[in-house]
Design a protein around this motif. Structure first.
Motif: not given
Ligand code: SF4
Length: 208
Positions: A15-29, A191-204
């Motif tokens: 769903n974020f990709k369709k909005r030009k926002i990248e998501v990356k997953w991490f186990e911790s902060f 986002q208007h510009i692909e690659g400008r915004m990335t969401l970093l999500i921690a599993n914490e």
């Protein structure tokens, strides 16, 4: 993969990709911090949005030690310095902030007192990293808005030493208090510009 027993992360990511926002997953902060250190070059300027999560991660100290030029209002010693730091953070190469709430349907919601943090997310910095723990995730953006107003706002107000009515009652009463902390409510829809915004999500869990 199930995160926090609430949803399948692929759905959120798509769903974020369709909005030009990248998501990356991490186990911790801590993993997120390691990623940021490698992703941001030493000659880059960095703006930081004030946040409990980033304070706990020691993002400011980390990038000062690395040698970056960092604009963070919390290092301002006078109201004039704080004002200048907020403005300088708007024209940086990178901006790092946390998010008050994100939704599986692909929105990012933030509340802001003076507006500098949401302004930088919207426009100015070349690249924006937004950090969130799994406690910030809701299924739909209406729930995320509810989280921002009724959970994040009262707790942030209390932390900042302000006293709008939600601090006492624990939920938003749509006040017009002079100490209102949610003068700006931002919904990032894409986002208007692909690659400008990335969401970093921690599993914490962290922050409000
Ligand atoms: S409008 Fe007032 S009561 Fe509602 S969240 Fe904002 S500061 Fe709190």
């Amino acid at each position: 993969m199930i995160i926090g027993e609430k949803f399948e992360n692929k759905q959120l990511e798509d769903n974020f990709k369709k909005r030009k926002i990248e998501v990356k997953w991490f186990e911790s902060f801590e993993e997120i911090k390691t990623y940021l250190i490698s992703a941001i070059p030493v000659d880059a300027t960095i703006g930081i949005g004030n946040s409990q999560t980033l304070k706990k991660m020691k993002i400011l100290e980390t990038f000062l030690a690395k040698g970056n030029t960092v604009f963070d209002k919390t290092i301002g010693k006078t109201p004039e310095e704080v004002k200048m730091l907020k403005k300088q953070a708007l024209l940086t190469d990178y901006y790092i902030s946390s998010a008050n709430a994100i939704s599986v349907d692909g929105r990012i919601i933030n509340i802001d007192h003076s507006g500098n943090r949401v302004a930088a997310m919207h426009y100015g910095p070349e690249k924006v990293f937004l950090i969130a723990g799994i406690n910030k995730i809701e299924f739909i953006h209406e729930e995320a808005m509810n989280r921002a107003k009724n959970t994040a706002a009262p707790l942030n107000a209390k932390r900042a030493g302000m006293n709008p009515p939600c601090v006492k009652v624990g939920y938003c009463v749509d006040c017009l208090s002079p100490e209102r902390v949610c003068n700006f409510i931002s919904i990032i829809e894409g986002q208007h510009i692909e690659g400008r915004m990335t969401l970093l999500i921690a599993n914490e869990k962290a922050g409000f």
